[in-house]
Design an enzyme around this catalytic site. Structure first.
Site, PDB file in Angstrom:
ATOM      1  N   LYS A   8     -34.034 -77.646   6.841  1.00 49.00           N
ATOM      2  CA  LYS A   8     -33.924 -77.448   5.301  1.00 49.00           C
ATOM      3  C   LYS A   8     -32.853 -78.240   5.306  1.00 49.00           C
ATOM      4  CE  LYS A   8     -30.414 -74.176   4.507  1.00 49.00           C
ATOM      5  NZ  LYS A   8     -30.292 -73.618   6.244  1.00 49.00           N
ATOM      6  N   ARG A  20     -23.598 -67.627  12.661  1.00 50.00           N
ATOM      7  CA  ARG A  20     -24.513 -67.583  11.683  1.00 50.00           C
ATOM      8  C   ARG A  20     -25.558 -67.470  11.210  1.00 50.00           C
ATOM      9  NH1 ARG A  20     -25.258 -74.346  12.436  1.00 50.00           N
ATOM     10  NH2 ARG A  20     -25.480 -74.245  10.198  1.00 50.00           N
TER      11      ARG A  20
HETATM   12  P1  AMP Z   1     -24.773 -75.845   6.268  1.00 53.54           P
HETATM   13  O1  AMP Z   1     -24.821 -77.030   6.941  1.00 53.54           O
HETATM   14  O2  AMP Z   1     -25.610 -75.615   5.579  1.00 53.54           O
HETATM   15  O3  AMP Z   1     -25.067 -75.070   7.970  1.00 53.54           O
HETATM   16  O4  AMP Z   1     -23.673 -75.824   6.781  1.00 53.54           O
HETATM   17  C1  AMP Z   1     -22.359 -75.114   7.535  1.00 53.54           C
HETATM   18  C2  AMP Z   1     -21.385 -74.362   7.228  1.00 53.54           C
HETATM   19  O5  AMP Z   1     -20.408 -74.475   5.633  1.00 53.54           O
HETATM   20  C3  AMP Z   1     -21.560 -72.909   7.296  1.00 53.54           C
HETATM   21  O6  AMP Z   1     -21.935 -72.366   8.212  1.00 53.54           O
HETATM   22  C4  AMP Z   1     -20.948 -72.115   6.263  1.00 53.54           C
HETATM   23  O7  AMP Z   1     -19.655 -71.867   7.497  1.00 53.54           O
HETATM   24  C5  AMP Z   1     -20.426 -72.958   4.999  1.00 53.54           C
HETATM   25  N1  AMP Z   1     -21.241 -73.168   4.313  1.00 53.54           N
HETATM   26  C6  AMP Z   1     -22.295 -74.015   4.344  1.00 53.54           C
HETATM   27  N2  AMP Z   1     -23.370 -73.465   2.337  1.00 53.54           N
HETATM   28  C7  AMP Z   1     -22.174 -72.290   2.611  1.00 53.54           C
HETATM   29  C8  AMP Z   1     -22.445 -71.458   0.966  1.00 53.54           C
HETATM   30  N3  AMP Z   1     -23.177 -71.577  -0.010  1.00 53.54           N
HETATM   31  N4  AMP Z   1     -21.506 -70.386   1.265  1.00 53.54           N
HETATM   32  C9  AMP Z   1     -20.821 -70.065   2.053  1.00 53.54           C
HETATM   33  N5  AMP Z   1     -20.316 -70.673   3.064  1.00 53.54           N
HETATM   34  C10 AMP Z   1     -21.605 -71.971   3.355  1.00 53.54           C
END
Ligand code: AMP
Length: 188
Positions: A13, A143
């Site tokens: 992504k 995750r």
């Molecule tokens: P990412 O970089 O998108 O993988 O996000 C890293 C972490 O941030 C995730 O594992 C969640 O703990 C938190 N996070 C990011 N986006 C969201 C979301 N839309 N809702 C809830 N937690 C989020």
């Protein structure tokens, strides 16, 4: 033009977001980046998010939605309606809230939700190579479980509205990017 990018952690992504925002002149809003920015600055929101992020769990909806609402209030977004959301919405409640927020700022509706579909083997391989603190095997498992339980229903949410663009996420960055662009054209 409002585009959502959906995919399991490690689906590519972030990489595809950079390509898409450049190609389509969109403002990139990544909830993960926003949380990491708060963490880095030591804000109360960052401190709250930290425990969830370290465990690989989703930050509660109301906290996440408030953070996105604040981001949408900034002048680069307000009223212009050219946004790529990366990592948000991750729950159906967030998807509902996003529709309401976009309505409030007059930014139009979600045009397309791109789902980058990759096998679990690929996801685990890619994440193992990334070296982020939330990429260790236990956290990766949590995750992925959160993705299956909370985020897969979001795919159904957009499919039911005829907005889903599902693309095969295996192969090179260029391959996947071309599939996404072709899918978005077909969706218009
Ligand atoms: P990412 O970089 O998108 O993988 O996000 C890293 C972490 O941030 C995730 O594992 C969640 O703990 C938190 N996070 C990011 N986006 C969201 C979301 N839309 N809702 C809830 N937690 C989020």
């Amino acid at each position: 033009m409002i585009v959502i990018l959906l995919g399991a952690p490690g689906s590519g992504k972030g990489t595809q977001s950079e390509r898409l925002t450049a190609a389509l002149d969109l403002v990139h809003i990544s909830s993960g980046d926003l949380f990491r920015d708060h963490l880095g600055r030591g804000t109360p929101l960052g401190e709250l998010a930290r425990t969830y992020m370290d465990a690989g769990a989703l930050v509660p909806d109301e906290v996440t939605i408030r953070m996105i609402a604040d981001r949408l209030d900034r002048p680069d977004v307000h009223g212009k309606g050219r946004v790529l959301f990366d990592g948000f919405p991750r729950t159906v409640a967030q998807a509902d809230a996003l529709d309401a927020l976009l309505g409030e700022i007059g930014a139009g509706n979600v045009g397309a939700a791109v789902f980058i579909d990759v096998s679990e083997t690929t996801v685990v391989e890619r994440m193992a190579g990334r070296g982020r603190s939330d990429d260790n095997p236990d956290v990766i498992r949590t995750r992925l479980a959160a993705f299956r339980r909370d985020t897969e229903p979001v795919i159904g949410f957009y499919r039911a509205q005829g907005k889903l663009v599902a693309v095969d996420g295996e192969g090179t960055v260029d391959d996947v990017f071309e599939r996404i662009m072709a899918g978005l054209v077909a969706c218009e």
